[in-house]
Design a protein around this motif. Structure first.
Motif, PDB file in Angstrom:
ATOM      1  N   SER A 501       0.768  -1.224  -0.069  1.00 25.06           N
ATOM      2  CA  SER A 501       0.117  -0.016  -0.038  1.00 25.06           C
ATOM      3  C   SER A 501       0.683   1.182  -0.096  1.00 25.06           C
ATOM      4  O   SER A 501       0.697   2.155  -0.898  1.00 25.06           O
ATOM      5  CB  SER A 501      -0.947   0.142   1.232  1.00 25.06           C
ATOM      6  OG  SER A 501      -1.760  -1.145   1.070  1.00 25.06           O
ATOM      7  N   THR A 504       2.492   1.632  -3.321  1.00 26.25           N
ATOM      8  CA  THR A 504       1.614   2.056  -4.470  1.00 26.25           C
ATOM      9  C   THR A 504       1.192   3.672  -4.371  1.00 26.25           C
ATOM     10  O   THR A 504       1.282   4.237  -5.493  1.00 26.25           O
ATOM     11  CB  THR A 504       0.246   1.708  -4.216  1.00 26.25           C
ATOM     12  OG1 THR A 504       0.056   0.060  -4.471  1.00 26.25           O
ATOM     13  CG2 THR A 504      -0.773   2.075  -5.140  1.00 26.25           C
ATOM     14  N   PHE A 505       1.317   4.075  -2.959  1.00 31.99           N
ATOM     15  CA  PHE A 505       1.068   5.612  -3.034  1.00 31.99           C
ATOM     16  C   PHE A 505       2.316   6.507  -3.412  1.00 31.99           C
ATOM     17  O   PHE A 505       2.210   7.365  -3.963  1.00 31.99           O
ATOM     18  CB  PHE A 505       0.824   6.022  -1.463  1.00 31.99           C
ATOM     19  CG  PHE A 505      -0.486   5.641  -1.037  1.00 31.99           C
ATOM     20  CD1 PHE A 505      -1.463   5.962  -1.853  1.00 31.99           C
ATOM     21  CD2 PHE A 505      -0.748   4.837   0.153  1.00 31.99           C
ATOM     22  CE1 PHE A 505      -2.738   5.605  -1.270  1.00 31.99           C
ATOM     23  CE2 PHE A 505      -1.874   4.253   0.507  1.00 31.99           C
ATOM     24  CZ  PHE A 505      -2.966   4.795  -0.274  1.00 31.99           C
ATOM     25  N   CYS A 525      -7.147   2.494   3.848  1.00 33.52           N
ATOM     26  CA  CYS A 525      -6.667   2.487   2.809  1.00 33.52           C
ATOM     27  C   CYS A 525      -5.535   1.347   2.507  1.00 33.52           C
ATOM     28  O   CYS A 525      -5.237   1.040   1.305  1.00 33.52           O
ATOM     29  CB  CYS A 525      -5.920   3.882   2.625  1.00 33.52           C
ATOM     30  SG  CYS A 525      -6.913   5.237   2.369  1.00 33.52           S
ATOM     31  N   LEU A 528      -7.135  -1.402   0.537  1.00 34.94           N
ATOM     32  CA  LEU A 528      -7.632  -0.897  -0.823  1.00 34.94           C
ATOM     33  C   LEU A 528      -6.627  -1.718  -1.927  1.00 34.94           C
ATOM     34  O   LEU A 528      -5.483  -1.644  -1.865  1.00 34.94           O
ATOM     35  CB  LEU A 528      -7.718   0.606  -0.951  1.00 34.94           C
ATOM     36  CG  LEU A 528      -8.653   1.152  -0.010  1.00 34.94           C
ATOM     37  CD1 LEU A 528      -8.591   2.699  -0.462  1.00 34.94           C
ATOM     38  CD2 LEU A 528     -10.138   0.609  -0.290  1.00 34.94           C
ATOM     39  N   SER A 530      -4.792  -1.956  -5.106  1.00 35.35           N
ATOM     40  CA  SER A 530      -3.836  -0.982  -5.952  1.00 35.35           C
ATOM     41  C   SER A 530      -4.705  -0.378  -7.097  1.00 35.35           C
ATOM     42  O   SER A 530      -4.519   0.719  -7.291  1.00 35.35           O
ATOM     43  CB  SER A 530      -2.658  -1.578  -6.405  1.00 35.35           C
ATOM     44  OG  SER A 530      -2.578  -2.496  -7.072  1.00 35.35           O
ATOM     45  N   THR A 532      -7.554  -0.132  -7.699  1.00 43.22           N
ATOM     46  CA  THR A 532      -8.778   0.908  -7.303  1.00 43.22           C
ATOM     47  C   THR A 532      -8.289   2.213  -6.995  1.00 43.22           C
ATOM     48  O   THR A 532      -8.838   3.128  -7.206  1.00 43.22           O
ATOM     49  CB  THR A 532      -9.489   0.279  -6.228  1.00 43.22           C
ATOM     50  OG1 THR A 532      -9.869  -1.186  -6.486  1.00 43.22           O
ATOM     51  CG2 THR A 532     -10.629   1.271  -5.653  1.00 43.22           C
ATOM     52  N   VAL A 533      -7.142   2.231  -6.041  1.00 42.74           N
ATOM     53  CA  VAL A 533      -6.496   3.645  -5.641  1.00 42.74           C
ATOM     54  C   VAL A 533      -5.972   4.059  -7.019  1.00 42.74           C
ATOM     55  O   VAL A 533      -6.199   5.519  -6.874  1.00 42.74           O
ATOM     56  CB  VAL A 533      -5.216   3.092  -4.740  1.00 42.74           C
ATOM     57  CG1 VAL A 533      -4.381   4.548  -4.443  1.00 42.74           C
ATOM     58  CG2 VAL A 533      -5.837   2.569  -3.473  1.00 42.74           C
ATOM     59  N   LYS A 534      -5.243   3.517  -7.968  1.00 36.65           N
ATOM     60  CA  LYS A 534      -4.869   4.182  -9.152  1.00 36.65           C
ATOM     61  C   LYS A 534      -6.062   4.929  -9.725  1.00 36.65           C
ATOM     62  O   LYS A 534      -5.955   5.734 -10.340  1.00 36.65           O
ATOM     63  CB  LYS A 534      -4.028   3.156  -9.867  1.00 36.65           C
ATOM     64  CG  LYS A 534      -2.652   2.827  -9.175  1.00 36.65           C
ATOM     65  CD  LYS A 534      -2.199   1.592 -10.115  1.00 36.65           C
ATOM     66  CE  LYS A 534      -0.803   1.009  -9.301  1.00 36.65           C
ATOM     67  NZ  LYS A 534      -0.333   0.150 -10.229  1.00 36.65           N
ATOM     68  N   LYS A 536      -8.708   5.908  -8.813  1.00 36.16           N
ATOM     69  CA  LYS A 536      -9.373   6.947  -8.065  1.00 36.16           C
ATOM     70  C   LYS A 536      -8.467   8.482  -8.339  1.00 36.16           C
ATOM     71  O   LYS A 536      -8.998   9.465  -8.324  1.00 36.16           O
ATOM     72  CB  LYS A 536      -9.763   6.636  -6.639  1.00 36.16           C
ATOM     73  CG  LYS A 536     -10.849   5.843  -6.815  1.00 36.16           C
ATOM     74  CD  LYS A 536     -11.230   5.211  -5.063  1.00 36.16           C
ATOM     75  CE  LYS A 536     -12.492   4.405  -5.007  1.00 36.16           C
ATOM     76  NZ  LYS A 536     -12.542   3.897  -3.877  1.00 36.16           N
ATOM     77  N   PRO A 555      -7.910  11.482   2.960  1.00 35.75           N
ATOM     78  CA  PRO A 555      -7.584  10.337   2.232  1.00 35.75           C
ATOM     79  C   PRO A 555      -8.914   9.335   2.559  1.00 35.75           C
ATOM     80  O   PRO A 555      -9.097   8.430   1.713  1.00 35.75           O
ATOM     81  CB  PRO A 555      -6.499   9.527   3.140  1.00 35.75           C
ATOM     82  CG  PRO A 555      -6.633  10.402   4.528  1.00 35.75           C
ATOM     83  CD  PRO A 555      -7.110  11.632   4.186  1.00 35.75           C
ATOM     84  N   LEU A 558     -10.604   8.217  -0.639  1.00 38.20           N
ATOM     85  CA  LEU A 558     -10.343   6.816  -1.498  1.00 38.20           C
ATOM     86  C   LEU A 558     -11.054   5.627  -1.188  1.00 38.20           C
ATOM     87  O   LEU A 558     -11.205   4.762  -1.890  1.00 38.20           O
ATOM     88  CB  LEU A 558      -8.680   6.745  -1.096  1.00 38.20           C
ATOM     89  CG  LEU A 558      -7.781   7.737  -1.732  1.00 38.20           C
ATOM     90  CD1 LEU A 558      -6.330   7.424  -1.129  1.00 38.20           C
ATOM     91  CD2 LEU A 558      -7.806   7.818  -3.320  1.00 38.20           C
TER      92      LEU A 558
END
Length: 626
Positions: A501, A504-505, A525, A528, A530, A532-534, A536, A555, A558
């Protein structure tokens, strides 16, 4: 069929159950009615296909596959009851001994069963077959290749067994084993093609069912417009009212979850359920619980499950009565046993009819009086721990939970019951001490437990590993405790997922400090995906224009659904900017974290001249202002 059930497990959840149930029924039939089919007076198999090896090899072959597919020791005991004395040196259309013994040998080797007599069941190659100069095993003068394949494998297995006691074989971890298999699969063009078939995403069982179009035909269409969606819902409502007599309110509720513009598939669903004896009121209950059945292939979702229940001895009246009372039975998927669920519900209903109360009926009554919902009761009834079957321990556990103030209507109440029922007082005290060593007070442990009862189920190794992983990401000890208090579920998160995670950030452009800020402010977070995060971040930053720092400071956004929550609000904001009704992009917290009524007040009702259009955009009826 048992072998096929293992293959289809990777791509389908229902068809393997049907295959396995049918295989068990066929096996039971062959055990009960033993004999050679070629011995029948009306048989035309002889002289071409007489059974020279008898039927014992087929019984062993079938039982060996069922043992491999189910790991049910009943089949192992049956195989042992057949005795030995056979000659497993041939594998062909008539003789299956060798195949059965290879399956059993594989099981013994993987389980490191040194008591399994491989040498006894795989005869010495020199005494049972000769080896010419070329090295190919020789068995019979005619069609030799069909006989020597198994002999080579048997010879190798025998050598492997001889070395097993001296050098035990380490079993490869699943991930390494998968890599080895994938490397071998890529060896030839043919194997690559087979590998592609194995990884098909659509269920292969679809190829085995009647179809109205070619199995690989795919229709592509644009996304349905709001008008199309409205027409489908209207059609669905009318259909449900006319076909099942549902109230308009219930029909509308169902149409919001599953809708259609043709009655062909829903007609097939109703026809199937009626053929099994379900009355319309019972069908209404099932459809209200699982609206998706109306739009799914009934041959796959319903017939397989109902047939599975019948094969396991349930009568038609039992199926209609029990399934209509507890439709959740039909919603079971994957490895969860449909029949196990069915049998538990059946026993509970029978207990309710008995004058004499059992522990289970008494405990269920107690939980009902406390207000535990029906769906949570069912989960308790089918759990392996069976917390509702005890007496003193059940009473003590419930008393503790009630005194702690758990809400009986919540899932946390049930989770707490599992913990107190399964763990001894000594174990619970030990878990509390683990958290105390990590800086928690006793009161903090129990307040965090009330947020997530499974906090006490993890081992000391897992708990300390999670704390060390979070510290390794850059959090201080105090910050780690704050994260756990806010999101105790993170204790069960794997080390790879936590580290992944943060990575990814950082990959998306956040600084290390911003990545830690995200975790501290909204630890959820961590869980979540990766992708999905990307998606968004791509929308919020790339399309809406908010900065990465804005997202890091808020955050929680997200965790919102992109389609159902973020897009409707952002479409309104973009419409206002395009009409120059607002001069600049509002703060991300104002646009996305304010309650719905406040958002509508600030960004919709405030602009009376275009409020109707903005409401349409917000509801998804249109995408831009006229």
């Amino acid at each position: 069929m048992a072998a096929a059930s293992m293959v289809f497990r990777e791509v389908d959840s229902e068809y393997p159950l049907l295959l396995l149930a049918t295989a068990k029924s066929v096996m039971q039939f062959t055990i009960q009615y033993r004999g050679n089919c070629s011995d029948s007076p009306s048989s035309s198999l002889c002289p071409l296909y007489c059974s020279y090896s008898g039927y014992k090899d087929e019984l062993m072959w079938g039982a060996a596959w069922l043992l491999k597919a189910t790991n049910d020791l009943h089949y192992k005991n049956f195989i042992e009851s057949l005795g030995d004395g056979d000659q497993p040196d041939i594998f062909n259309w008539d003789n299956k001994y060798a195949g059965a013994y290879v399956l059993l040998s594989q099981r013994a080797l993987l389980n490191k069963d040194i008591n399994f007599e491989l040498c006894k069941i795989l005869p010495d190659a020199r005494s049972s077959q000769s080896l010419p100069l070329g090295g190919l095993m020789y068995k019979l003068p005619q069609s030799n290749p069909q006989y020597n394949r198994h002999n080579i494998l048997a010879h190798n297995l025998r050598q492997l067994k001889g070395n097993l006691a001296k050098h035990p074989l380490p079993l490869l971890p699943a991930t390494r084993l998968q890599l080895v298999v994938e490397k071998k699969v890529k060896a030839t063009p043919l194997s690559r093609e087979l590998h592609q078939w194995r990884n098909l995403t659509s269920p292969l069982s679809n190829l085995l069912l009647p179809q109205t179009s070619p199995p690989f035909a795919t229709s592509f269409s644009s996304d349905p417009t709001p008008e199309d969606d409205k027409k489908r819902k209207t059609f669905t409502v009318h259909y449900l009212i006319n076909s099942l007599g549902l109230t308009p309110k219930l029909a509308e509720s169902i149409s919001s979850k599953a809708n259609f513009d043709s009655k062909q598939n829903p007609d097939s669903v109703l026809k199937l359920l009626r053929s099994y004896g379900f009355a319309d009121p019972q069908i209404s209950t099932i459809i209200a619980t699982y609206p998706r059945f109306l739009v799914e292939n009934p041959e796959k979702t319903l017939r397989a499950k109902l047939h599975f229940l019948k094969l396991n001895g349930a009568s038609s009246s039992e199926i209609t009565d029990i399934v209509s009372k507890v439709p959740k039975i039909l919603g079971k998927r994957g490895h969860v046993s449909i029949t196990g669920y069915f049998d538990y519900v059946k026993e509970i209903l029978q207990d309710q009819d008995n004058v004499k109360q059992t522990n289970r009926t008494r405990n269920v009554s107690v939980l009902r009086e406390l207000g535990v919902p029906h769906k949570l009761l069912l989960n308790l009834l089918i759990s392996k721990a069976k917390p509702v079957c005890g007496k003193e321990r059940f009473e003590e556990s419930v008393k503790k939970i009630v005194e702690m103030g758990f809400d009986p209507t919540s899932k946390k109440f049930v989770n707490a019951l599992y913990v107190f029922y399964e763990l001894s007082e000594k174990t619970i005290e030990m878990k509390v001490c683990i958290y105390k060593k990590l800086g928690f007070s006793v009161d903090e442990v129990w307040s965090t437990f009330k947020k997530w009862p499974y906090l006490l189920k993890y081992s000391e190794k897992k708990i300390t590993q999670t704390f060390e992983t979070l510290r390794g990401c850059g959090l201080t000890e105090e910050e780690v405790r704050a994260v756990v208090k806010k999101y105790p579920e993170c204790v069960g998160t794997s080390e790879e997922k936590i580290v992944g995670s943060v990575e990814t950030f950082v990959e998306l452009g956040f600084t290390g400090e911003e990545a830690l800020m995200i975790i501290k402010r909204h630890p959820q977070c961590i869980g979540l995906a990766s992708d999905t995060v990307k998606s968004k971040i791509e929308f919020l930053v790339g399309k809406m224009g908010w900065g990465l720092k804005d997202v890091a400071s808020t955050p929680i956004v997200l965790g919102f659904s992109l389609e159902k929550f973020i897009l409707p609000r952002c479409n309104v904001i973009r419409a206002l900017i395009s009409k120059r009704l607002i001069g600049e992009m509002p703060a991300i917290s104002s646009a996305l974290t304010s309650p719905k009524l406040r958002f509508l007040k600030n960004f919709v009702k405030k602009h009376e001249e275009v409020a109707p259009e903005l409401i349409s955009i917000f509801n998804g009826d249109c995408v831009s202002l006229a």
